[in-house]
Design a protein around this motif. Structure first.
Motif, PDB file in Angstrom:
ATOM      1  N   ARG A   1      50.067  28.317  34.305  1.00  0.00           N
ATOM      2  CA  ARG A   1      49.425  29.090  35.027  1.00  0.00           C
ATOM      3  C   ARG A   1      49.763  29.861  36.063  1.00  0.00           C
ATOM      4  O   ARG A   1      49.442  31.174  36.424  1.00  0.00           O
ATOM      5  CB  ARG A   1      47.777  28.134  35.678  1.00  0.00           C
ATOM      6  CG  ARG A   1      46.314  28.519  36.087  1.00  0.00           C
ATOM      7  CD  ARG A   1      45.814  27.959  36.523  1.00  0.00           C
ATOM      8  NE  ARG A   1      45.250  27.513  35.102  1.00  0.00           N
ATOM      9  CZ  ARG A   1      44.267  28.118  34.903  1.00  0.00           C
ATOM     10  NH1 ARG A   1      43.754  29.534  35.586  1.00  0.00           N
ATOM     11  NH2 ARG A   1      43.376  27.917  34.008  1.00  0.00           N
ATOM     12  N   LEU A   2      50.695  29.072  37.028  1.00  0.00           N
ATOM     13  CA  LEU A   2      51.508  29.859  37.964  1.00  0.00           C
ATOM     14  C   LEU A   2      52.617  30.866  38.001  1.00  0.00           C
ATOM     15  O   LEU A   2      52.295  32.220  38.457  1.00  0.00           O
ATOM     16  CB  LEU A   2      52.121  28.631  38.460  1.00  0.00           C
ATOM     17  CG  LEU A   2      53.242  29.572  39.876  1.00  0.00           C
ATOM     18  CD1 LEU A   2      51.935  29.257  40.808  1.00  0.00           C
ATOM     19  CD2 LEU A   2      53.911  27.796  40.514  1.00  0.00           C
ATOM     20  N   ALA A   3      52.753  30.635  36.425  1.00  0.00           N
ATOM     21  CA  ALA A   3      53.724  31.855  36.415  1.00  0.00           C
ATOM     22  C   ALA A   3      52.822  32.884  35.881  1.00  0.00           C
ATOM     23  O   ALA A   3      53.169  34.395  36.078  1.00  0.00           O
ATOM     24  CB  ALA A   3      54.842  31.249  35.004  1.00  0.00           C
ATOM     25  N   LYS A   4      51.369  33.106  35.670  1.00  0.00           N
ATOM     26  CA  LYS A   4      50.763  33.845  35.044  1.00  0.00           C
ATOM     27  C   LYS A   4      49.883  34.596  35.933  1.00  0.00           C
ATOM     28  O   LYS A   4      50.402  35.867  35.743  1.00  0.00           O
ATOM     29  CB  LYS A   4      49.689  33.236  33.982  1.00  0.00           C
ATOM     30  CG  LYS A   4      48.939  34.308  33.301  1.00  0.00           C
ATOM     31  CD  LYS A   4      47.837  33.547  32.610  1.00  0.00           C
ATOM     32  CE  LYS A   4      46.390  32.999  33.031  1.00  0.00           C
ATOM     33  NZ  LYS A   4      45.408  32.971  32.009  1.00  0.00           N
ATOM     34  N   TYR A   5      50.170  33.537  36.942  1.00  0.00           N
ATOM     35  CA  TYR A   5      49.054  34.791  38.280  1.00  0.00           C
ATOM     36  C   TYR A   5      50.359  35.148  38.789  1.00  0.00           C
ATOM     37  O   TYR A   5      50.000  36.232  39.115  1.00  0.00           O
ATOM     38  CB  TYR A   5      48.676  33.862  38.371  1.00  0.00           C
ATOM     39  CG  TYR A   5      47.326  32.975  38.371  1.00  0.00           C
ATOM     40  CD1 TYR A   5      45.185  34.005  38.958  1.00  0.00           C
ATOM     41  CD2 TYR A   5      46.956  32.394  37.312  1.00  0.00           C
ATOM     42  CE1 TYR A   5      44.342  34.082  38.057  1.00  0.00           C
ATOM     43  CE2 TYR A   5      45.594  32.400  36.759  1.00  0.00           C
ATOM     44  CZ  TYR A   5      44.760  33.061  37.175  1.00  0.00           C
ATOM     45  OH  TYR A   5      43.090  33.244  36.389  1.00  0.00           O
ATOM     46  N   GLY A   6      51.436  34.749  38.880  1.00  0.00           N
ATOM     47  CA  GLY A   6      52.625  35.103  39.463  1.00  0.00           C
ATOM     48  C   GLY A   6      53.161  36.753  39.188  1.00  0.00           C
ATOM     49  O   GLY A   6      53.595  37.421  40.005  1.00  0.00           O
ATOM     50  N   LEU A   7      52.983  36.582  37.968  1.00  0.00           N
ATOM     51  CA  LEU A   7      53.433  37.757  36.985  1.00  0.00           C
ATOM     52  C   LEU A   7      52.611  38.413  36.731  1.00  0.00           C
ATOM     53  O   LEU A   7      52.416  40.035  37.488  1.00  0.00           O
ATOM     54  CB  LEU A   7      53.900  37.947  35.604  1.00  0.00           C
ATOM     55  CG  LEU A   7      53.846  38.464  34.851  1.00  0.00           C
ATOM     56  CD1 LEU A   7      54.785  39.286  34.726  1.00  0.00           C
ATOM     57  CD2 LEU A   7      54.418  37.971  33.220  1.00  0.00           C
ATOM     58  N   LEU A   8      51.239  38.664  36.884  1.00  0.00           N
ATOM     59  CA  LEU A   8      50.277  38.804  37.364  1.00  0.00           C
ATOM     60  C   LEU A   8      49.815  39.843  38.646  1.00  0.00           C
ATOM     61  O   LEU A   8      49.845  41.012  39.389  1.00  0.00           O
ATOM     62  CB  LEU A   8      48.186  38.177  36.906  1.00  0.00           C
ATOM     63  CG  LEU A   8      47.521  39.188  37.678  1.00  0.00           C
ATOM     64  CD1 LEU A   8      47.535  40.407  36.282  1.00  0.00           C
ATOM     65  CD2 LEU A   8      45.976  38.034  37.226  1.00  0.00           C
ATOM     66  N   ALA A   9      50.348  38.747  39.437  1.00  0.00           N
ATOM     67  CA  ALA A   9      50.645  39.242  41.031  1.00  0.00           C
ATOM     68  C   ALA A   9      52.144  40.368  41.202  1.00  0.00           C
ATOM     69  O   ALA A   9      51.610  41.424  41.772  1.00  0.00           O
ATOM     70  CB  ALA A   9      50.995  38.531  42.021  1.00  0.00           C
ATOM     71  N   LEU A  10      52.878  40.458  40.732  1.00  0.00           N
ATOM     72  CA  LEU A  10      53.940  41.374  41.001  1.00  0.00           C
ATOM     73  C   LEU A  10      53.896  42.453  40.171  1.00  0.00           C
ATOM     74  O   LEU A  10      53.990  43.798  41.033  1.00  0.00           O
ATOM     75  CB  LEU A  10      54.981  40.461  39.696  1.00  0.00           C
ATOM     76  CG  LEU A  10      56.037  40.922  39.883  1.00  0.00           C
ATOM     77  CD1 LEU A  10      57.401  40.039  38.805  1.00  0.00           C
ATOM     78  CD2 LEU A  10      56.601  42.848  38.888  1.00  0.00           C
ATOM     79  N   LEU A  11      53.074  42.853  38.996  1.00  0.00           N
ATOM     80  CA  LEU A  11      52.279  43.372  38.048  1.00  0.00           C
ATOM     81  C   LEU A  11      51.669  44.360  39.763  1.00  0.00           C
ATOM     82  O   LEU A  11      52.044  45.837  39.526  1.00  0.00           O
ATOM     83  CB  LEU A  11      51.916  43.422  36.808  1.00  0.00           C
ATOM     84  CG  LEU A  11      53.083  43.235  36.175  1.00  0.00           C
ATOM     85  CD1 LEU A  11      52.419  42.441  34.580  1.00  0.00           C
ATOM     86  CD2 LEU A  11      53.713  44.371  35.575  1.00  0.00           C
ATOM     87  N   ILE A  12      50.321  43.589  39.670  1.00  0.00           N
ATOM     88  CA  ILE A  12      49.259  44.054  40.263  1.00  0.00           C
ATOM     89  C   ILE A  12      49.809  45.109  41.806  1.00  0.00           C
ATOM     90  O   ILE A  12      49.254  46.326  42.279  1.00  0.00           O
ATOM     91  CB  ILE A  12      48.646  43.097  40.663  1.00  0.00           C
ATOM     92  CG1 ILE A  12      47.178  43.798  39.817  1.00  0.00           C
ATOM     93  CG2 ILE A  12      46.861  44.088  41.753  1.00  0.00           C
ATOM     94  CD1 ILE A  12      46.656  41.818  38.997  1.00  0.00           C
ATOM     95  N   VAL A  13      50.847  43.961  42.333  1.00  0.00           N
ATOM     96  CA  VAL A  13      51.386  44.783  43.489  1.00  0.00           C
ATOM     97  C   VAL A  13      52.304  45.807  43.694  1.00  0.00           C
ATOM     98  O   VAL A  13      52.332  46.381  44.496  1.00  0.00           O
ATOM     99  CB  VAL A  13      52.191  42.983  44.797  1.00  0.00           C
ATOM    100  CG1 VAL A  13      52.792  43.052  43.765  1.00  0.00           C
ATOM    101  CG2 VAL A  13      51.931  43.942  45.818  1.00  0.00           C
TER     102      VAL A  13
END
Length: 148
Positions: free
Chosen positions: A17-29
């Motif tokens: 879950r942390l990796a999924k949200y981290g990747l999402l944060a990376l893409l969105i930012v």
């Protein structure tokens, strides 16, 4: 008296879950900061030495790399915070705010010497946008976990 919501009671986030949200944060930012960059470039005239090229501070490459570094670092910090803090989202938001303030020290970098104020203004907007975006995305990891 304040009450904690269910998301604040969640003590940790699983690695996936942390990796999924981290990747999402990376893409969105990255996307958000590229949009801020393009809007800034469309509105204001910037000196050529600060725009474009492989290493100019107002070029897509450095914006994406710096956004990615911020998102990865924040994800790692968030993972630690969710393991040890009683109120992980609040604690992480405070840490992110401190990191945002410290990020402004990069404006003292030699490649920015002599830059006009408008360069610093667009960089400041990107720093704030990155911090807000990353916090907004990562703190959803505990909120979603509390609902699941």
């Amino acid at each position: 008296m304040t009450t904690m919501n269910n998301s604040e009671l969640s003590r940790s986030v699983g690695t996936f879950r942390l990796a999924k949200y981290g990747l999402l944060a990376l893409l969105i930012v990255s996307i958000v900061n590229i949009l801020v960059l393009f809007i800034g470039l469309a509105i204001v005239e910037f000196p050529a030495e600060f725009v474009g090229g492989a290493f100019g501070p107002l070029a897509v490459g450095p914006v994406v790399v710096n956004s990615a570094v911020a998102a990865i670092g924040a994800t790692l910090v968030y993972g630690v915070v969710t393991r040890y803090a009683a109120r992980p989202n609040r604690t992480f938001t405070i840490i992110a705010g401190a990191a945002l303030v410290l990020s402004f020290t990069t404006f003292l970098a030699p490649d920015l010497s002599g830059a006009p104020p408008r360069v610093f203004a667009i960089l400041a907007v990107m720093h704030v946008t990155a911090a807000v975006t990353i916090v907004a995305v990562l703190t959803q990891a505990t909120n979603q976990e509390a609902e699941s």
